[in-house]
Design an enzyme around this catalytic site. Structure first.
Site, mmCIF file in Angstrom:
data_model
loop_
_atom_site.group_PDB
_atom_site.id
_atom_site.type_symbol
_atom_site.label_atom_id
_atom_site.label_comp_id
_atom_site.label_asym_id
_atom_site.label_seq_id
_atom_site.Cartn_x
_atom_site.Cartn_y
_atom_site.Cartn_z
ATOM 1 N N HIS A 1 0.874 -1.172 0.000
ATOM 2 C CA HIS A 1 0.000 0.000 0.000
ATOM 3 C C HIS A 1 0.913 1.224 0.000
ATOM 4 O O HIS A 1 2.063 1.144 0.462
ATOM 5 C CB HIS A 1 -0.871 0.039 1.263
ATOM 6 C CG HIS A 1 -1.838 -1.104 1.346
ATOM 7 N ND1 HIS A 1 -1.772 -2.059 2.323
ATOM 8 C CD2 HIS A 1 -2.886 -1.440 0.555
ATOM 9 C CE1 HIS A 1 -2.744 -2.934 2.138
ATOM 10 N NE2 HIS A 1 -3.436 -2.590 1.074
ATOM 11 N N ASP B 1 2.298 1.658 3.333
ATOM 12 C CA ASP B 1 3.281 0.664 3.809
ATOM 13 C C ASP B 1 4.682 1.190 3.476
ATOM 14 O O ASP B 1 5.647 0.926 4.191
ATOM 15 C CB ASP B 1 3.120 -0.689 3.090
ATOM 16 C CG ASP B 1 1.815 -1.402 3.427
ATOM 17 O OD1 ASP B 1 1.390 -1.341 4.595
ATOM 18 O OD2 ASP B 1 1.228 -2.035 2.516
#
Ligand code: 3MF
Ligand code: MG
Ligand code: MG
Length: 341
Positions: A46, A49
């Site tokens: 993501h 992340d």
């Protein structure tokens, strides 16, 4: 030779809607060590992340941090398989992202996605994943279904125009967090692709559990996408019936269903164009921290065992059963093969 991937969220602290975290976190560097140790090459990301607290940072800061993560992956011989904007946690997407009833929120979702495209470029991948988590409704009357689909098409067009290299992989899911999602299956996904300005660059990522939640068979869903050459990534896992999205280890609930997924992938050359065998699995909450990544190891192991089962399957016997229309015989043939008898 298959290459495997998973997302850093697959190593987690065990919180669920009814109880808090039960394990101390692994930091990002510790997670990277797990990739290496278990022989995973690809990372599914993501945007946040890669850049934590992304909403609090400037564009320049975000790109600088993404560059540093990219260099670290290069050093370790790891690659980013996908980047997906996490459009479902922001205060600005409570009513949905692309389908929010508020035009300002829809604009935010598109800007956040364009920024994630830039991050994907920085990470060296063209695979841009959209899990349309909040693009749906809790109650039927809250949104207009026609406008909503049009908003999603419009957002995809803006992203395709923004970068001429990315390709969009929609990860369909029928429910959770929403009661009903607008893009619940791969059929919906591929129909959407043909409404965009560049259908060649829109395909799908199929998750086992999401198919089962839709009451569909994952290997048939994969076969459908493969027939369009549009299966560009997978989230293999397992799911015990119609309940919350469980993300169980691959093959743990239904071995035969797992065999059929591996078979459709293997027989159709999945992976030959660089696609990864991706996992999206959660470890049980009971698992102690130092062995809280066994679900990844086990899922990969099961995939490889099943590749072996596919390769040693007696297809000539299958052909004969089919010719005789003896599907009872074929049924036992498959079961005995899976049991090693
Ligand atoms: C939810 C999911 C997601 C997606 C991920 C990447 C958090 O059911 O499957 O995992 O896989 O956001 O698109
Ligand atoms: Mg899931
Ligand atoms: Mg998933």
């Amino acid at each position: 030779m298959y290459r495997f991937s998973f997302g850093p969220w697959n190593i987690h602290e065990g919180a669920d809607p009814f109880g808090p975290a039960v394990r101390q976190s692994y930091d990002f560097q510790q997670k990277l060590a797990v990739y290496r140790e278990l022989g995973f090459e690809g990372i599914q990301f993501h945007d946040d992340d890669i850049v934590p607290d992304i909403e609090q940072k400037s564009y320049a800061e975000i790109m600088k941090e993404a560059g540093a993560v990219r260099r670290r992956l290069d050093e370790l011989g790891l690659v980013a398989e996908i980047v997906a904007p996490r459009l479902w946690e922001s205060e600005r997407t409570i009513d949905g992202a692309f389908t929010s009833n508020d035009a300002k929120e829809r604009a935010y979702a598109i800007e956040r996605s364009k920024q994630a495209v830039d991050i994907a470029r920085e990470m060296g991948t063209n695979n841009f994943v959209l899990w349309l988590a909040r693009e749906g409704t809790y109650i039927r009357e809250a949104k207009n279904p026609v406008d909503s689909v049009n908003y999603i098409v419009d957002a995809m067009n803006q992203l395709l125009e923004y970068d001429s290299n990315i390709r969009i992989l929609i990860e369909p899911k029928p429910n959770e967090p929403m009661d009903h999602a607008y893009i619940p299956t791969i059929g919906h996904t591929l129909a959407l692709a043909y409404r965009t300005i560049d259908p060649k660059r829109v395909g799908g990522l199929i998750e086992t559990a999401h198919c089962i939640l839709a009451g569909l068979d994952p290997s048939d869903e994969m076969g459908y996408a493969l027939s369009f050459d549009k299966l560009w990534s997978v989230h293999l896992n397992d799911q015990n019936g119609l309940k919350y999205d469980q993300d169980k280890s691959f093959g743990s609930d239904n071995l035969r269903r797992a065999f059929n997924q591996v078979r459709v992938l293997e027989e159709n050359g999945y992976g030959k164009n660089g696609e990864f065998v991706g996992l999206d699995v959660k470890v049980m909450r009971t698992q102690p921290r130092d062995i809280s990544y066994k679900h990844l190891e086990n899922s990969k192991k099961m995939f490889l065992h099943l590749v072996d089962k596919v390769r040693t399957y007696d297809k000539e016997a299958e052909r004969q059963f089919i010719a005789a229309r003896d599907y009872e015989g074929l049924d036992l043939h498959v079961l005995e093969h899976l049991m090693g008898r």
